[in-house]
Design an enzyme around this catalytic site. Structure first.
Site, PDB file in Angstrom:
ATOM      1  N   GLU A  86       0.820  -1.218   0.000  1.00 47.05           N
ATOM      2  CA  GLU A  86       0.000   0.000   0.000  1.00 47.05           C
ATOM      3  C   GLU A  86       0.852   1.265   0.000  1.00 47.05           C
ATOM      4  OE1 GLU A  86      -2.923   0.197   3.148  1.00 47.05           O
ATOM      5  OE2 GLU A  86      -3.872   1.969   2.248  1.00 47.05           O
ATOM      6  N   LYS A 264      -7.310  -0.373  11.465  1.00 44.13           N
ATOM      7  CA  LYS A 264      -6.737  -0.829  10.183  1.00 44.13           C
ATOM      8  C   LYS A 264      -5.502   0.012   9.866  1.00 44.13           C
ATOM      9  CE  LYS A 264      -6.172  -0.847   5.526  1.00 44.13           C
ATOM     10  NZ  LYS A 264      -5.311   0.058   4.754  1.00 44.13           N
ATOM     11  N   ASP A 280       4.064 -14.072  11.795  1.00 42.53           N
ATOM     12  CA  ASP A 280       2.715 -14.477  11.397  1.00 42.53           C
ATOM     13  C   ASP A 280       1.764 -13.271  11.507  1.00 42.53           C
ATOM     14  OD1 ASP A 280       0.100 -15.514  11.364  1.00 42.53           O
ATOM     15  OD2 ASP A 280       0.689 -17.372  12.347  1.00 42.53           O
ATOM     16  N   HIS A 378      -2.023  10.596   0.576  1.00 43.98           N
ATOM     17  CA  HIS A 378      -2.117   9.198   0.160  1.00 43.98           C
ATOM     18  C   HIS A 378      -2.295   9.103  -1.348  1.00 43.98           C
ATOM     19  CE1 HIS A 378      -3.166   4.993   0.150  1.00 43.98           C
ATOM     20  NE2 HIS A 378      -4.352   5.248  -0.365  1.00 43.98           N
TER      21      HIS A 378
HETATM   22  C1  LIG Z   1       1.983  11.155   2.724  1.00 44.73           C
HETATM   23  C2  LIG Z   1       2.451  12.142   3.761  1.00 44.73           C
HETATM   24  C3  LIG Z   1       3.633  11.553   4.538  1.00 44.73           C
HETATM   25  C4  LIG Z   1       2.897  13.424   3.057  1.00 44.73           C
HETATM   26  O1  LIG Z   1       3.111  14.398   4.044  1.00 44.73           O
HETATM   27  P1  LIG Z   1       3.661  15.840   3.731  1.00 44.73           P
HETATM   28  O2  LIG Z   1       3.509  16.651   4.957  1.00 44.73           O
HETATM   29  O3  LIG Z   1       3.079  16.357   2.459  1.00 44.73           O
HETATM   30  O4  LIG Z   1       5.149  15.503   3.462  1.00 44.73           O
HETATM   31  P2  LIG Z   1       6.436  16.409   3.370  1.00 44.73           P
HETATM   32  O5  LIG Z   1       6.837  16.437   1.929  1.00 44.73           O
HETATM   33  O6  LIG Z   1       6.280  17.699   4.113  1.00 44.73           O
HETATM   34  O7  LIG Z   1       7.479  15.482   4.175  1.00 44.73           O
HETATM   35  C5  LIG Z   1       7.408  15.265   5.569  1.00 44.73           C
HETATM   36  C6  LIG Z   1       8.095  13.959   5.909  1.00 44.73           C
HETATM   37  O8  LIG Z   1       7.222  12.867   5.523  1.00 44.73           O
HETATM   38  C7  LIG Z   1       8.010  11.830   4.971  1.00 44.73           C
HETATM   39  N1  LIG Z   1       7.681  11.664   3.542  1.00 44.73           N
HETATM   40  C8  LIG Z   1       6.963  12.501   2.764  1.00 44.73           C
HETATM   41  N2  LIG Z   1       6.835  11.993   1.526  1.00 44.73           N
HETATM   42  C9  LIG Z   1       7.497  10.824   1.516  1.00 44.73           C
HETATM   43  C10 LIG Z   1       7.720   9.846   0.521  1.00 44.73           C
HETATM   44  N3  LIG Z   1       7.234   9.962  -0.714  1.00 44.73           N
HETATM   45  N4  LIG Z   1       8.438   8.760   0.855  1.00 44.73           N
HETATM   46  C11 LIG Z   1       8.931   8.617   2.110  1.00 44.73           C
HETATM   47  N5  LIG Z   1       8.749   9.534   3.083  1.00 44.73           N
HETATM   48  C12 LIG Z   1       8.035  10.617   2.795  1.00 44.73           C
HETATM   49  C13 LIG Z   1       9.459  12.224   5.139  1.00 44.73           C
HETATM   50  O9  LIG Z   1       9.944  11.745   6.371  1.00 44.73           O
HETATM   51  C14 LIG Z   1       9.376  13.722   5.152  1.00 44.73           C
HETATM   52  O10 LIG Z   1      10.461  14.304   5.848  1.00 44.73           O
HETATM   53  P3  LIG Z   1      11.853  14.624   5.070  1.00 44.73           P
HETATM   54  O11 LIG Z   1      12.401  13.337   4.559  1.00 44.73           O
HETATM   55  O12 LIG Z   1      11.489  15.537   3.940  1.00 44.73           O
HETATM   56  O13 LIG Z   1      12.704  15.226   6.138  1.00 44.73           O
HETATM   57  C15 LIG Z   1       1.312  12.547   4.769  1.00 44.73           C
HETATM   58  O14 LIG Z   1       0.248  13.102   4.024  1.00 44.73           O
HETATM   59  C16 LIG Z   1       0.804  11.410   5.596  1.00 44.73           C
HETATM   60  O15 LIG Z   1       1.432  10.995   6.546  1.00 44.73           O
HETATM   61  N6  LIG Z   1      -0.398  10.902   5.283  1.00 44.73           N
HETATM   62  C17 LIG Z   1      -0.994   9.753   5.929  1.00 44.73           C
HETATM   63  C18 LIG Z   1      -0.905   8.609   4.987  1.00 44.73           C
HETATM   64  C19 LIG Z   1      -1.486   7.333   5.522  1.00 44.73           C
HETATM   65  O16 LIG Z   1      -1.933   7.221   6.641  1.00 44.73           O
HETATM   66  N7  LIG Z   1      -1.492   6.328   4.687  1.00 44.73           N
HETATM   67  C20 LIG Z   1      -2.027   5.053   4.976  1.00 44.73           C
HETATM   68  C21 LIG Z   1      -2.954   4.620   3.888  1.00 44.73           C
HETATM   69  S1  LIG Z   1      -4.595   5.222   4.144  1.00 44.73           S
HETATM   70  C22 LIG Z   1      -5.245   3.967   5.161  1.00 44.73           C
HETATM   71  O17 LIG Z   1      -5.214   2.847   4.772  1.00 44.73           O
HETATM   72  C23 LIG Z   1      -5.555   4.180   6.610  1.00 44.73           C
HETATM   73  C24 LIG Z   1      -6.627   5.137   7.077  1.00 44.73           C
HETATM   74  C25 LIG Z   1      -6.268   6.532   6.704  1.00 44.73           C
HETATM   75  O18 LIG Z   1      -7.892   4.843   6.573  1.00 44.73           O
HETATM   76  C26 LIG Z   1      -6.609   4.954   8.593  1.00 44.73           C
HETATM   77  C27 LIG Z   1      -7.603   5.808   9.333  1.00 44.73           C
HETATM   78  O19 LIG Z   1      -8.652   6.133   8.779  1.00 44.73           O
HETATM   79  O20 LIG Z   1      -7.303   6.098  10.521  1.00 44.73           O
HETATM   80  N1  LIG Z   2      -2.936 -19.890  15.974  1.00 42.67           N
HETATM   81  C1  LIG Z   2      -1.680 -19.602  15.599  1.00 42.67           C
HETATM   82  O1  LIG Z   2      -1.274 -18.452  15.652  1.00 42.67           O
HETATM   83  C2  LIG Z   2      -0.776 -20.701  15.129  1.00 42.67           C
HETATM   84  C3  LIG Z   2       0.439 -20.360  14.560  1.00 42.67           C
HETATM   85  N2  LIG Z   2       1.319 -21.329  14.136  1.00 42.67           N
HETATM   86  C4  LIG Z   2       2.606 -21.015  13.503  1.00 42.67           C
HETATM   87  O2  LIG Z   2       3.662 -21.350  14.418  1.00 42.67           O
HETATM   88  C5  LIG Z   2       4.860 -20.731  14.002  1.00 42.67           C
HETATM   89  C6  LIG Z   2       5.621 -20.180  15.202  1.00 42.67           C
HETATM   90  O3  LIG Z   2       5.876 -21.229  16.067  1.00 42.67           O
HETATM   91  P1  LIG Z   2       7.055 -21.215  17.122  1.00 42.67           P
HETATM   92  O4  LIG Z   2       6.667 -22.168  18.193  1.00 42.67           O
HETATM   93  O5  LIG Z   2       7.374 -19.820  17.540  1.00 42.67           O
HETATM   94  O6  LIG Z   2       8.283 -21.716  16.271  1.00 42.67           O
HETATM   95  P2  LIG Z   2       9.190 -23.033  16.331  1.00 42.67           P
HETATM   96  O7  LIG Z   2       8.553 -24.179  16.980  1.00 42.67           O
HETATM   97  O8  LIG Z   2       9.703 -23.205  14.945  1.00 42.67           O
HETATM   98  O9  LIG Z   2      10.388 -22.514  17.239  1.00 42.67           O
HETATM   99  C7  LIG Z   2      10.258 -22.406  18.620  1.00 42.67           C
HETATM  100  C8  LIG Z   2      11.210 -23.342  19.300  1.00 42.67           C
HETATM  101  O10 LIG Z   2      12.536 -22.903  19.063  1.00 42.67           O
HETATM  102  C9  LIG Z   2      13.357 -23.322  20.140  1.00 42.67           C
HETATM  103  N3  LIG Z   2      14.197 -22.172  20.557  1.00 42.67           N
HETATM  104  C10 LIG Z   2      15.500 -22.000  20.230  1.00 42.67           C
HETATM  105  N4  LIG Z   2      15.957 -20.844  20.742  1.00 42.67           N
HETATM  106  C11 LIG Z   2      14.962 -20.256  21.423  1.00 42.67           C
HETATM  107  C12 LIG Z   2      14.822 -19.022  22.162  1.00 42.67           C
HETATM  108  N5  LIG Z   2      15.834 -18.164  22.345  1.00 42.67           N
HETATM  109  N6  LIG Z   2      13.612 -18.720  22.678  1.00 42.67           N
HETATM  110  C13 LIG Z   2      12.563 -19.537  22.515  1.00 42.67           C
HETATM  111  N7  LIG Z   2      12.635 -20.708  21.838  1.00 42.67           N
HETATM  112  C14 LIG Z   2      13.822 -21.082  21.288  1.00 42.67           C
HETATM  113  C15 LIG Z   2      12.442 -23.831  21.244  1.00 42.67           C
HETATM  114  O11 LIG Z   2      12.569 -25.197  21.471  1.00 42.67           O
HETATM  115  P3  LIG Z   2      12.628 -26.491  20.472  1.00 42.67           P
HETATM  116  O12 LIG Z   2      13.724 -26.298  19.522  1.00 42.67           O
HETATM  117  O13 LIG Z   2      12.798 -27.621  21.383  1.00 42.67           O
HETATM  118  O14 LIG Z   2      11.272 -26.572  19.777  1.00 42.67           O
HETATM  119  C16 LIG Z   2      11.061 -23.375  20.801  1.00 42.67           C
HETATM  120  O15 LIG Z   2      10.017 -24.190  21.201  1.00 42.67           O
HETATM  121  C17 LIG Z   2       4.468 -19.659  13.035  1.00 42.67           C
HETATM  122  O16 LIG Z   2       4.814 -20.088  11.736  1.00 42.67           O
HETATM  123  C18 LIG Z   2       2.944 -19.612  13.150  1.00 42.67           C
HETATM  124  O17 LIG Z   2       2.405 -19.213  11.910  1.00 42.67           O
HETATM  125  C19 LIG Z   2       1.029 -22.647  14.308  1.00 42.67           C
HETATM  126  C20 LIG Z   2      -0.150 -23.038  14.869  1.00 42.67           C
HETATM  127  C21 LIG Z   2      -1.170 -22.106  15.268  1.00 42.67           C
END
Ligand SMILES: CC(C)(COP(=O)([O-])OP(=O)([O-])OC[C@H]1O[C@@H](n2cnc3c(N)ncnc32)[C@H](O)[C@@H]1OP(=O)([O-])[O-])[C@@H](O)C(=O)NCCC(=O)NCCSC(=O)C[C@@](C)(O)CC(=O)[O-]
Ligand SMILES: NC(=O)C1=CN([C@@H]2O[C@H](COP(=O)(O)OP(=O)(O)OC[C@H]3O[C@@H](n4cnc5c(N)ncnc54)[C@H](OP(=O)(O)O)[C@@H]3O)[C@@H](O)[C@H]2O)C=CC1
Length: 429
Positions: A86, A264, A280, A378
């Site tokens: 997006e 969202k 995940d 946006h």
């Molecule tokens: C789009 C902006 C950032 C413009 O904002 P602006 O004020 O026109 O931007 P600017 O040109 O003055 O720049 C300000 C800073 O924004 C950044 N920036 C500015 N442009 C860029 C770019 N092209 N690429 C990367 N970074 C950018 C950058 O950090 C920049 O600083 P600088 O680098 O110049 O020091 C602003 O209007 C904004 O933040 N809008 C919000 C956009 C948004 O939320 N998008 C999500 C999609 S919409 C949605 O799905 C969610 C929603 C909205 O429905 C959620 C809700 O309803 O709550």
């Molecule tokens: N409802 C849900 O959200 C579900 C999600 N999943 C999926 O499960 C996956 C994640 O599972 P997850 O159990 O995290 O992964 P893994 O089982 O692959 O890894 C975890 C394992 O790694 C070992 N391990 C090694 N180092 C560490 C450490 N520093 N800290 C903790 N554990 C360590 C542990 O023991 P050991 O090696 O003995 O295992 C641990 O159990 C994702 O892909 C997810 O999509 C699956 C089912 C349901």
């Protein structure tokens, strides 16, 4: 017209190679060689690895990876990799972070790395007494659970507690046992699921009931990530902007229709980092939305207030079950590179950074909505997508997008007209 000559019943599809599967799919769907070649171009993900990560692989779907700048989290500057399709999502995080950078950026905390596994028992004659029988066996339960995962234990994780609830359900009382497990740097699904499955026969014996489900809960409310930031008035454009953002939050807090969109927007940022790090997305999204509805009414994951000296204060709290180990985090080379960019050495630090990104994302969306409206920023960035949809290529994309923004109307039909003019002009020149 329904095509009855094609059958999706393909026995043994999973036993074929990705190339063979792609051939079958191409025939089925009438793909030309170019479309098939695009599907099999897996970019930075090796096809044989993709084939091990999921089933019936024919290729991979590449999503842009952007970097959000300006983020300072707990005093440390960090670059944020974000995988999203997006437009303006990455820019929004940069923009929000810039406006609180000088004030210190984001401070974060975490409630712990505890996951919950549930064991469902039915047909228990005396559920309340059975509940006490389970609670009385805490040490036995701990030994059984910890015996399942010595590796997790060696990293300081393992069983922490047991809780038992008697639920009133449509099919009568249900006894639901919760295992509370510290999964450290793993998301932990596999660890807690194994524990629940191992313990289940014991639960059945102790309660006299029948056990059905044994699975983690995605409402990971013992694994809450929190972030906070203060946006100074002179950075955000004054009191009217501040009050507009606070009012936008109050709207979301009062109305589930608005809260769904508000959250969202937060998940635009959260899911992008979760995906970039190979975690995940569905687990985190399910947890976030369930947490937002915990009071009975779906509400906002963030809060905005005015500080004693008049600045804008924002905070967020949400479940964040992400890991550095397991799932695709270790296996996917891009996820590994993203974790390196983030410089995180614990799942907790990753979770806290993601919470900060969610808050930043929300700030920018609310600021845009409460001031100029979302379309200006946006749609200006989205204009490039519209230009491409209209058929613009190469240099044409920027030229068409610029023309759309200048007209203030980002629409595909207008993009097509602009493109036609451009090409006509070029042909005539
Ligand atoms: C789009 C902006 C950032 C413009 O904002 P602006 O004020 O026109 O931007 P600017 O040109 O003055 O720049 C300000 C800073 O924004 C950044 N920036 C500015 N442009 C860029 C770019 N092209 N690429 C990367 N970074 C950018 C950058 O950090 C920049 O600083 P600088 O680098 O110049 O020091 C602003 O209007 C904004 O933040 N809008 C919000 C956009 C948004 O939320 N998008 C999500 C999609 S919409 C949605 O799905 C969610 C929603 C909205 O429905 C959620 C809700 O309803 O709550
Ligand atoms: N409802 C849900 O959200 C579900 C999600 N999943 C999926 O499960 C996956 C994640 O599972 P997850 O159990 O995290 O992964 P893994 O089982 O692959 O890894 C975890 C394992 O790694 C070992 N391990 C090694 N180092 C560490 C450490 N520093 N800290 C903790 N554990 C360590 C542990 O023991 P050991 O090696 O003995 O295992 C641990 O159990 C994702 O892909 C997810 O999509 C699956 C089912 C349901």
């Amino acid at each position: 017209m329904i095509d009855t000559t094609r059958s999706s019943r393909i026995s043994g599809f999973h036993k074929k190679s990705p190339a063979e599967r792609l051939g079958i799919v191409s025939d089925f769907a009438g793909l030309d060689a170019a479309a098939a070649a695009r599907l099999s171009d897996t970019g930075n993900l090796d096809l044989s690895l993709a084939d091990r990560l999921v089933e019936n692989v024919i290729g991979s779907m590449n999503i842009p990876l952007g970097i959000a700048t300006n983020m300072r989290v707990d005093g440390e500057d960090v670059l944020i990799p974000m995988a999203t399709e997006e437009s303006s999502v990455v820019a929004a995080v940069c923009n929000a972070a810039r406006q609180c950078y000088d004030a210190g950026g984001f401070t974060t905390s975490m409630s712990g790395t505890l996951m919950i596994a549930q064991i469902q028992a039915v047909d228990v004659a005396d559920p309340h007494a059975a509940r006490l029988r389970i609670l009385g066996r805490r040490e036995e339960i701990k030994a059984i659970c910890d015996g399942c995962d010595p590796v997790l234990l060696s990293f300081g994780g393992g069983f922490r507690d047991v809780e038992v609830r008697v639920l009133d359900s449509q099919s009568g009382p249900m006894l639901v046992t919760h295992l509370i497990v510290d999964t450290r740097d793993a998301m932990g699904a596999n660890a807690v699921n194994s524990m629940a499955e191992t313990l289940a026969p014991h639960i059945s014996a102790w309660t006299g009931g029948r056990v059905y489900l044994r699975i983690l809960s995605n409402l990971a409310d013992r694994r809450l990530a929190r972030a906070h930031a203060v946006w100074p008035l002179d950075q955000i454009g004054g009191e009217a902007v501040r009050d507009g953002i606070v009012s936008a939050y109050h709207f979301a807090a009062a109305d589930p229709y608005r809260a769904a969109t508000h959250n969202k927007g937060i998940m635009n940022g959260v899911s992008a980092v979760v995906l970039a790090t190979g975690n995940d997305t569905r687990a985190v999204e399910a947890g976030a939305h369930a947490f937002a509805a915990r009071s009975g009414q779906y509400g906002s994951l963030t809060r905005f207030e005015v500080t004693a000296d008049g600045q804008l204060s924002g905070s967020i709290e949400l479940p964040m079950a992400v890991g550095l180990i397991g799932g695709a985090t270790k296996a996917h080379p891009t996820a590994q590179a993203c974790l390196k960019i983030l410089a995180v050495t614990s799942a907790e630090r990753l979770a806290r950074i993601i919470a900060a990104v969610g808050l930043a994302q929300n700030f920018s969306a609310l600021k845009a909505l409460a001031t100029t409206g979302i379309q200006k920023g946006h749609m200006a960035l989205h204009a490039q997508n519209i230009a491409m949809m209209a058929g613009a290529v190469g240099d044409e994309i920027d030229r068409v997008a610029a023309a759309l923004v200048e007209r203030g109307t980002v629409r595909q039909d207008i993009a097509q007209a602009v493109l036609q003019d451009l090409r006509g002009g070029a042909a005539g020149a």
